[in-house]
Design a protein around this motif. Sequence first.
Motif, PDB file in Angstrom:
ATOM      1  N   LEU A 148       2.297   1.175 -42.476  1.00  0.00           N
ATOM      2  CA  LEU A 148       1.164   1.770 -43.229  1.00  0.00           C
ATOM      3  C   LEU A 148       0.524   2.724 -42.368  1.00  0.00           C
ATOM      4  CD1 LEU A 148      -0.361  -1.368 -44.983  1.00  0.00           C
ATOM      5  CD2 LEU A 148       0.594   0.459 -46.323  1.00  0.00           C
ATOM      6  N   GLY A 149       0.375   2.739 -41.047  1.00  0.00           N
ATOM      7  CA  GLY A 149      -0.146   3.628 -40.143  1.00  0.00           C
ATOM      8  C   GLY A 149       0.562   5.001 -40.167  1.00  0.00           C
ATOM      9  N   LEU A 150       2.185   4.648 -40.025  1.00  0.00           N
ATOM     10  CA  LEU A 150       2.903   6.019 -40.309  1.00  0.00           C
ATOM     11  C   LEU A 150       2.547   6.870 -41.644  1.00  0.00           C
ATOM     12  CD1 LEU A 150       6.385   4.503 -39.098  1.00  0.00           C
ATOM     13  CD2 LEU A 150       4.822   6.412 -37.914  1.00  0.00           C
ATOM     14  N   PHE A 237     -11.606   9.866 -38.781  1.00  0.00           N
ATOM     15  CA  PHE A 237     -12.180   8.479 -38.898  1.00  0.00           C
ATOM     16  C   PHE A 237     -11.970   8.177 -40.345  1.00  0.00           C
ATOM     17  CE2 PHE A 237     -15.264   5.322 -40.605  1.00  0.00           C
ATOM     18  CZ  PHE A 237     -14.971   4.322 -39.463  1.00  0.00           C
ATOM     19  N   LYS A 238     -11.818   9.197 -41.408  1.00  0.00           N
ATOM     20  CA  LYS A 238     -11.537   8.555 -42.790  1.00  0.00           C
ATOM     21  C   LYS A 238      -9.981   8.126 -42.960  1.00  0.00           C
ATOM     22  CE  LYS A 238     -10.712  11.866 -45.805  1.00  0.00           C
ATOM     23  NZ  LYS A 238     -11.077  13.021 -46.890  1.00  0.00           N
ATOM     24  N   LEU A 239      -9.107   8.408 -41.975  1.00  0.00           N
ATOM     25  CA  LEU A 239      -7.686   8.133 -41.735  1.00  0.00           C
ATOM     26  C   LEU A 239      -7.871   6.471 -40.978  1.00  0.00           C
ATOM     27  CD1 LEU A 239      -5.688  11.213 -40.916  1.00  0.00           C
ATOM     28  CD2 LEU A 239      -5.960  10.354 -43.279  1.00  0.00           C
ATOM     29  N   GLN A 242      -8.938   3.796 -43.517  1.00  0.00           N
ATOM     30  CA  GLN A 242      -7.855   3.287 -44.369  1.00  0.00           C
ATOM     31  C   GLN A 242      -6.979   2.319 -43.513  1.00  0.00           C
ATOM     32  OE1 GLN A 242      -5.460   6.331 -46.475  1.00  0.00           O
ATOM     33  NE2 GLN A 242      -7.095   7.639 -45.973  1.00  0.00           N
ATOM     34  N   VAL A 243      -6.762   2.502 -42.257  1.00  0.00           N
ATOM     35  CA  VAL A 243      -5.933   1.723 -41.419  1.00  0.00           C
ATOM     36  C   VAL A 243      -6.861   0.492 -41.167  1.00  0.00           C
ATOM     37  CG1 VAL A 243      -4.868   1.258 -39.192  1.00  0.00           C
ATOM     38  CG2 VAL A 243      -4.864   3.394 -40.290  1.00  0.00           C
ATOM     39  N   HIS A 247      -5.727  -3.283 -42.270  1.00  0.00           N
ATOM     40  CA  HIS A 247      -5.722  -4.361 -41.360  1.00  0.00           C
ATOM     41  C   HIS A 247      -6.641  -5.618 -41.740  1.00  0.00           C
ATOM     42  CE1 HIS A 247      -6.850  -5.171 -36.854  1.00  0.00           C
ATOM     43  NE2 HIS A 247      -6.553  -6.340 -37.463  1.00  0.00           N
ATOM     44  N   LEU A 248      -7.619  -5.570 -42.352  1.00  0.00           N
ATOM     45  CA  LEU A 248      -8.415  -6.463 -43.029  1.00  0.00           C
ATOM     46  C   LEU A 248      -7.663  -7.425 -44.006  1.00  0.00           C
ATOM     47  CD1 LEU A 248     -11.101  -8.095 -43.447  1.00  0.00           C
ATOM     48  CD2 LEU A 248     -11.731  -6.448 -45.167  1.00  0.00           C
TER      49      LEU A 248
END
Length: 307
Positions: A148-150, A237-239, A242-243, A247-248
């Motif tokens: 998802l980070g990618l 920070f917007k990206l 989303q991470v 994560h949550l």
Amino acid sequence: MIANFFNKTKPVIIVNLLLMFAIFYFVSVFYFHEVAFSIASLGIVFAVFLAFVFMLLLINFVLRKNNLTEDNSYTLLIIILLLGSFYETMYSKNLFFSNLILLFAFRKIYSLGSGFNTKKKLFDAAFWIGVSTILYAWSILYLILIYLGLIIFRKLSFKNLCIPIVGFLTPVIVFFTFHFYFDTLTVFYELFKFDFSFDFVAYNALKFLIPISLIIALLLWSIVALVPKIVLISNTFKLAWQVILNHLIISIIIVLFAPIKNGSELFFLILPTAIIIANFLQRTTSTTFKNMILYLLLAISVGVYFL
């Protein structure tokens, strides 16, 4: 007032936070958990305490390094209050070390946006998730967070898709080789049984019901309040946000599937929850409201010891 005091990250504030954690830790360990008064047992208790201190300092480093919050100590304060509220997390060594190892992975995942050493970060993140999976099988789900980070940080490529698989398999293969050599492969196979349980009866106890209800309410309030503001900004920070949300979500899934529901599994939720609530508080202009939330969290973290 508590909100103003923790509005900065000064050494004296960090020391006060660690003292607060020390009180929660030693009260929970010696009051709720049977500890033999021997040099070996007490040595383990203090060693785990020092490991917790290292974890808190590492979290503070990850937050500052990746700008996940502003220059304040709200996240560390909330983490300590949540650990105090769910005191079972403080003497579940397996889950603690699993989460401590995962911090090294999260550090790499959240820094993918920088664009430097992407391949090394992908390998390292997956490697640490592999190590954590050996300790707690459901940690494997955090591999999803890497991919998802990618996607979020726009780092997709064939090599980048393959590297996490290699990184994850490296400690797993070493673990397999060890048990193959000593003819104890049943231990390795037990690792991938992925036991689960949907028995949430334990959460009906007030010591769980009250803090969980508050955390759910705060999380929903924070997310609803923050999303419109963050969507409008155009910085990195917007990206990262989303991470954090993903994560949550993954942490919630791990808690839902956890085979043992005694409160210790909530450890996985503490970091993303604290980051989200801290971001909500730092964007709130009302100091009175901040104080009310923080005092409420403090009251519950102390109150559960009497339930």
